[in-house]
Write a protein that holds these residues in place. Structure first.
Motif, PDB file in Angstrom:
ATOM      1  N   ASN A  67       2.970   5.201   4.720  1.00  9.53           N
ATOM      2  CA  ASN A  67       2.094   5.034   3.771  1.00  9.53           C
ATOM      3  C   ASN A  67       2.265   4.171   2.543  1.00  9.53           C
ATOM      4  N   GLY A  68       3.391   3.839   2.361  1.00  9.34           N
ATOM      5  CA  GLY A  68       3.638   3.066   1.343  1.00  9.34           C
ATOM      6  C   GLY A  68       4.308   3.931   0.095  1.00  9.34           C
ATOM      7  N   VAL A  69       5.048   3.269  -0.594  1.00  8.17           N
ATOM      8  CA  VAL A  69       5.905   4.108  -1.704  1.00  8.17           C
ATOM      9  C   VAL A  69       4.949   4.427  -2.867  1.00  8.17           C
ATOM     10  N   LYS A  70       4.032   3.600  -3.020  1.00  5.01           N
ATOM     11  CA  LYS A  70       2.759   3.664  -4.170  1.00  5.01           C
ATOM     12  C   LYS A  70       1.844   5.117  -3.522  1.00  5.01           C
ATOM     13  N   THR A  71       1.703   5.387  -2.503  1.00  2.35           N
ATOM     14  CA  THR A  71       1.151   6.533  -2.031  1.00  2.35           C
ATOM     15  C   THR A  71       1.907   7.599  -2.701  1.00  2.35           C
ATOM     16  N   LEU A  72       3.176   8.020  -2.445  1.00  8.11           N
ATOM     17  CA  LEU A  72       3.923   8.938  -2.983  1.00  8.11           C
ATOM     18  C   LEU A  72       4.019   9.107  -4.384  1.00  8.11           C
ATOM     19  N   SER A  73       4.033   7.961  -5.155  1.00 12.78           N
ATOM     20  CA  SER A  73       4.112   7.865  -6.679  1.00 12.78           C
ATOM     21  C   SER A  73       2.799   8.371  -7.263  1.00 12.78           C
TER      22      SER A  73
END
Length: 428
Positions: A67-73
């Motif tokens: 789901n993308g790194v940005k989703t986690l951050s």
């Protein structure tokens, strides 16, 4: 890294975010969730990290983060947390290739600007830059200061914390003290205490490693803590010595060893980076209670021009260690540790008459008045035992019983001299 090595993914990291909040560790001060090495997409058998041929950027690591790194951050930020990331400052990465220790490349050496641009788009607040070379077993340290300065300059104004790992902040020319302990000093770790922290580390980095990678074993806790001896002057707000991430709760340490490990890191002002999969421990488990102990963390976070150090080792068969950190308001934190004796130590006495203790606890004005008769003074102090969560008032000595590898973590305060005519020494 201590918990997962390379075997983690979006689900695992997302769960750590949830557990930090659920277990109230955020309120205890744990505000960063950091992803370590092996996050990239690549050909691990052939040591290749995938980059986009046209842009030069890392390929989005969808293998681990679909789901993308940005989703986690974004999730971390929405929970009031910050998000950390990893890279290598040289050509190769410090892990994970099939053929050896450092065979995953290309990493950030020579790609600093385009990589940082991507990391910032992903929403990072903390960047760990490893110092990997191009050879197996630890690489070369030449050019370390240039690498560290490059990243420090690039990060100016971003608010991103810079953590440096495996840089030669304490090594001698031609020797790599991060790969393994020297053969003639496998346990005591006296070698690193003779080496000064290099000025470029304190100038360019917020924290830097001073030891080999920690292992999930008692000898390693002792080895890495002893790498901190004599280094307190190079630590302070904004720049800290780092004996590596915590191993508390990973299974290799017993209850007393986990407590002692955490106590040492606290009294030495070491960065507290949880290194366990929190899903393996409940909110009210012994491990979470250790990691979340507010009184212990308070000692770690306080700073009064002294970052903590080992003060003495008893000159008897028990070799009990006393680690001390001077706090404000004439207070003192003390870890008394049965580090190596194979058995219980009974009736161990902590003396409050040591010059270094008494001068701080009583204040300089009082100490000047009584120092010539210090041994005759009756020094009375309040003592709070952090792990037992109880308080007492002690005079001249604190008597302790320590099981094998157990410590007492004490906070000493409100000291005065009994039966004295000196006004500066009386109870306030």
């Amino acid at each position: 890294w201590n918990a997962f090595r390379r075997d983690y993914d979006e689900v695992a990291i997302s769960a750590q975010i949830d557990k930090i909040v659920e277990y109230e560790l955020r309120e205890a001060g744990y505000t960063y969730v950091n992803v370590d090495g092996a996050w990239w997409n690549g050909d691990y058998e052939n040591g290749i990290v995938y980059r986009n041929e046209s842009t030069g950027r890392f390929v989005d690591p969808t293998d681990k983060f679909p789901n993308g790194v940005k989703t986690l951050s974004d999730k971390a930020h929405s929970k009031g947390l910050k998000f950390g990331w990893y890279t290598s400052g040289r050509e190769a990465a410090c892990c994970c290739g099939a053929e050896g220790f450092e065979v995953m490349k290309p990493m950030s050496g020579g790609n600093e600007e385009i990589d940082l641009e991507l990391f910032l788009e992903w929403g990072i607040d903390y960047l760990k830059v490893d110092n990997c070379g191009t050879s197996k077993g630890g690489g070369k340290f030449s050019g370390s200061s240039k690498i560290m300065r490059t990243w420090a300059d690039l990060l100016k104004g971003t608010g991103v914390v810079l953590s440096n790992s495996r840089f030669d902040c304490m090594s001698k020319k031609g020797k790599n003290y991060f790969s393994k302990p020297p053969d003639d000093d496998p346990f005591q770790n006296t070698y690193s205490n003779k080496l000064k922290t290099k000025s470029f580390c304190t100038k360019y980095s917020n924290l830097w490693r001073v030891s080999i990678d920690i292992r999930d074993a008692w000898w390693s806790v002792l080895f890495n803590s002893r790498a901190m001896i004599g280094r307190g002057k190079s630590s302070g707000p904004g720049h800290w010595n780092d004996p590596d991430m915590l191993m508390v709760g990973n299974g290799g340490l017993n209850f007393y060893e986990n407590q002692a490990h955490f106590s040492l890191w606290c009294v030495l002002s070491a960065p507290l980076l949880i290194g366990v999969d929190l899903r393996k421990h409940s909110k009210y488990s012994e491990i979470v209670k250790i990691l979340g102990n507010r009184a212990a963390i308070a000692v770690n976070q306080e700073y009064d021009d002294h970052a903590g150090d080992r003060f003495r080792v008893s000159d008897d068969q028990y070799k009990v260690e006393e680690w001390v950190k001077l706090l404000g308001n004439s207070e003192l934190a003390l870890v008394v540790l049965n580090a190596e004796y194979e058995g219980k130590v009974t009736d161990y006495e902590v003396e409050l008459h040591y010059k270094e203790y008494a001068e701080h606890l009583l204040g300089s004005k009082c100490f000047k008045k009584i120092k010539k008769k210090l041994d005759e003074a009756s020094i009375r102090c309040d003592v709070y035992n952090i792990w037992e969560d109880n308080s007492s008032t002690e005079t001249n000595t604190i008597v302790l019983t320590l099981e094998e590898h157990q410590c007492s973590f004490l906070r000493i305060s409100n000291c005065y001299v009994e039966n004295t005519d000196e006004d500066t020494c009386k109870q306030q």
